[in-house]
Design a protein around this motif. Structure first.
Motif, PDB file in Angstrom:
ATOM      1  N   ILE A 102      -9.400 -17.872   6.569  1.00 52.98           N
ATOM      2  CA  ILE A 102      -9.776 -16.555   7.194  1.00 52.98           C
ATOM      3  C   ILE A 102      -9.953 -15.646   5.613  1.00 52.98           C
ATOM      4  O   ILE A 102      -9.138 -15.889   4.736  1.00 52.98           O
ATOM      5  N   PRO A 103     -11.219 -15.392   5.650  1.00 57.36           N
ATOM      6  CA  PRO A 103     -11.416 -14.635   4.292  1.00 57.36           C
ATOM      7  C   PRO A 103     -10.573 -13.627   3.802  1.00 57.36           C
ATOM      8  O   PRO A 103     -10.365 -13.705   2.465  1.00 57.36           O
ATOM      9  N   GLN A 104      -9.851 -12.946   4.364  1.00 57.71           N
ATOM     10  CA  GLN A 104      -8.856 -12.024   4.068  1.00 57.71           C
ATOM     11  C   GLN A 104      -7.559 -12.621   3.884  1.00 57.71           C
ATOM     12  O   GLN A 104      -6.429 -12.085   3.317  1.00 57.71           O
ATOM     13  N   ARG A 105      -7.443 -14.162   4.034  1.00 60.60           N
ATOM     14  CA  ARG A 105      -6.493 -14.800   3.550  1.00 60.60           C
ATOM     15  C   ARG A 105      -4.990 -14.288   4.430  1.00 60.60           C
ATOM     16  O   ARG A 105      -4.013 -14.377   3.815  1.00 60.60           O
ATOM     17  N   ARG A 106      -5.218 -13.694   5.447  1.00 58.11           N
ATOM     18  CA  ARG A 106      -4.041 -13.273   6.238  1.00 58.11           C
ATOM     19  C   ARG A 106      -4.086 -13.283   7.870  1.00 58.11           C
ATOM     20  O   ARG A 106      -5.321 -13.136   8.101  1.00 58.11           O
ATOM     21  N   LEU A 107      -3.296 -13.482   8.668  1.00 62.05           N
ATOM     22  CA  LEU A 107      -3.195 -13.416  10.104  1.00 62.05           C
ATOM     23  C   LEU A 107      -3.483 -11.941  10.385  1.00 62.05           C
ATOM     24  O   LEU A 107      -3.035 -10.920   9.596  1.00 62.05           O
ATOM     25  N   GLY A 108      -4.005 -11.556  11.535  1.00 62.31           N
ATOM     26  CA  GLY A 108      -3.926 -10.210  12.084  1.00 62.31           C
ATOM     27  C   GLY A 108      -2.630  -9.803  12.215  1.00 62.31           C
ATOM     28  O   GLY A 108      -2.113 -10.607  13.085  1.00 62.31           O
ATOM     29  N   GLN A 109      -2.363  -8.263  12.276  1.00 60.58           N
ATOM     30  CA  GLN A 109      -1.148  -7.911  13.145  1.00 60.58           C
ATOM     31  C   GLN A 109      -1.698  -7.146  14.174  1.00 60.58           C
ATOM     32  O   GLN A 109      -2.761  -6.509  14.272  1.00 60.58           O
ATOM     33  N   LEU A 110      -0.577  -7.006  15.424  1.00 59.43           N
ATOM     34  CA  LEU A 110      -0.986  -6.109  16.337  1.00 59.43           C
ATOM     35  C   LEU A 110      -1.570  -4.768  16.072  1.00 59.43           C
ATOM     36  O   LEU A 110      -2.725  -4.418  16.538  1.00 59.43           O
ATOM     37  N   GLY A 111      -1.200  -4.222  15.090  1.00 59.55           N
ATOM     38  CA  GLY A 111      -1.519  -3.027  14.641  1.00 59.55           C
ATOM     39  C   GLY A 111      -3.022  -2.889  14.097  1.00 59.55           C
ATOM     40  O   GLY A 111      -3.757  -1.872  14.122  1.00 59.55           O
ATOM     41  N   ASP A 112      -3.475  -4.108  13.724  1.00 62.65           N
ATOM     42  CA  ASP A 112      -4.975  -4.028  13.312  1.00 62.65           C
ATOM     43  C   ASP A 112      -5.850  -3.861  14.554  1.00 62.65           C
ATOM     44  O   ASP A 112      -7.145  -3.763  14.075  1.00 62.65           O
ATOM     45  N   LEU A 113      -5.533  -3.947  15.536  1.00 62.06           N
ATOM     46  CA  LEU A 113      -6.364  -4.013  16.661  1.00 62.06           C
ATOM     47  C   LEU A 113      -6.359  -2.343  17.368  1.00 62.06           C
ATOM     48  O   LEU A 113      -7.106  -2.110  17.956  1.00 62.06           O
ATOM     49  N   ASP A 114      -5.608  -1.488  16.781  1.00 60.84           N
ATOM     50  CA  ASP A 114      -5.323  -0.363  17.363  1.00 60.84           C
ATOM     51  C   ASP A 114      -6.514   0.559  17.063  1.00 60.84           C
ATOM     52  O   ASP A 114      -7.059   1.174  18.224  1.00 60.84           O
ATOM     53  N   GLY A 115      -7.109   0.596  16.001  1.00 55.27           N
ATOM     54  CA  GLY A 115      -8.274   1.450  15.715  1.00 55.27           C
ATOM     55  C   GLY A 115      -9.484   1.202  16.760  1.00 55.27           C
ATOM     56  O   GLY A 115     -10.100   1.802  17.338  1.00 55.27           O
ATOM     57  N   PRO A 116      -9.589  -0.431  16.359  1.00 56.81           N
ATOM     58  CA  PRO A 116     -11.050  -0.590  17.342  1.00 56.81           C
ATOM     59  C   PRO A 116     -10.529  -0.673  18.929  1.00 56.81           C
ATOM     60  O   PRO A 116     -11.649  -0.122  19.462  1.00 56.81           O
ATOM     61  N   LEU A 117      -9.422  -0.453  19.537  1.00 59.48           N
ATOM     62  CA  LEU A 117      -9.305  -0.556  20.642  1.00 59.48           C
ATOM     63  C   LEU A 117      -9.569   0.884  21.213  1.00 59.48           C
ATOM     64  O   LEU A 117      -9.941   1.233  22.000  1.00 59.48           O
TER      65      LEU A 117
END
Ligand code: NAI
Length: 248
Positions: free
Chosen positions: A206-221
């Protein structure tokens, strides 16, 4: 334009756990009156009580997205929703060579036909009420492939194409339909895998070298659910730390 949902009624399918449960909290936090829908009524009732206790407005209903009668009952019983998050989904992993056709069909029934049934029921109400926003939760596996998830990747690719087809047909009714494609999001269910060597190797891709966290989806949702995206329909939004653009 603020990502606010005051005065809006929202429904989230598969809201008993994982992303769906999280999305219900995010929408409620933005001011929406939220209905949590799932097969296990007791679980969503408990979650709705917790949201109500935190000062939000939340309801719970029983819904099996693979059962047309259950979908009709869920939508017929309520006034039109302004926002519907088509989140219910199953993974159905296994080697394609040995996968039962029945298992393949189970994944398609839930992830594709279920999304269509819910979107159709939602859009009928929305078009009568003047419009609304449908957000289909697809996956980066609808845009790329991985091993041992053939049914899942096929279902999610179809959801992306379905999103575009519905957006085209329903724009004239004021109904916007967009797809959110999460990358690998860390949840209690997959945490053990990501501790393994294979899991760590995946994270390094993953280019950002980390997993997504649930909170990463908040803005796009909230963007796709709210009027902030009023000129977006048929869009496919990936939230994946750049995973889809990883180098070959
Ligand atoms: P999960 O298994 O925690 O949640 C899925 C929810 O859907 C559960 O509440 C389950 O009971 C419900 N569900 C399953 N079949 C149903 C049916 N017939 N009727 C009603 N509800 C049903 O999984 P997770 O990870 O929260 O997944 C949620 C959505 O996000 C799925 O569509 C999944 O494909 C998608 N997704 C998840 C990612 C992740 O990393 N967790 C990445 C990309 C997409």
């Amino acid at each position: 334009m603020e990502l606010k949902l005051q005065g809006k009624r929202a429904l989230v399918t598969g809201a008993s756990s994982g992303l769906g449960l999280h999305f219900a909290g995010v929408l409620a936090g933005a001011g929406a009156e939220v209905t949590l829908a799932a097969r296990r009524l007791a679980k969503v009732e408990k979650a709705a009580e917790a949201l109500t206790g935190a000062g939000h407005t939340a309801h719970a209903i029983e819904l099996d997205v693979t059962d047309p009668a259950s979908v009709s009952a869920a939508f017929d019983a309520a006034p039109a929703y302004d926002v519907v998050i088509n989140n219910a989904g199953i993974s159905g992993s296994g080697a394609a060579l040995h996968m039962d056709v029945a298992e393949f069909e189970r994944v398609i029934d839930t992830n594709l036909t279920g999304v269509f049934s819910v979107a159709q029921a939602a859009a009928r109400g929305m078009s009568e009420a003047g419009g609304g926003a449908i957000v289909n939760i697809a996956s980066i596996l609808g845009l790329r492939v991985a091993g041992h998830v053939a049914a899942y990747t096929a279902s999610k690719a179809a959801v992306i194409q379905l999103t575009k087809a519905l957006a085209l047909e329903w724009a004239r009714h004021g109904v916007r339909v967009n797809a959110l494609c999460p990358g690998y999001i860390e949840t209690p269910i997959n945490a053990d895998f990501f501790d393994t060597d294979a899991g760590q190797a995946l994270i390094r891709r993953i280019p950002q070298r980390r997993l997504g966290q649930l909170g990463d989806l908040d803005g796009p949702l909230l963007l796709l659910a709210s009027d902030a995206s009023s000129y977006m329909t048929g869009s496919v939004v990936a939230v994946d730390g750049g995973h889809l653009v990883s180098g070959l």
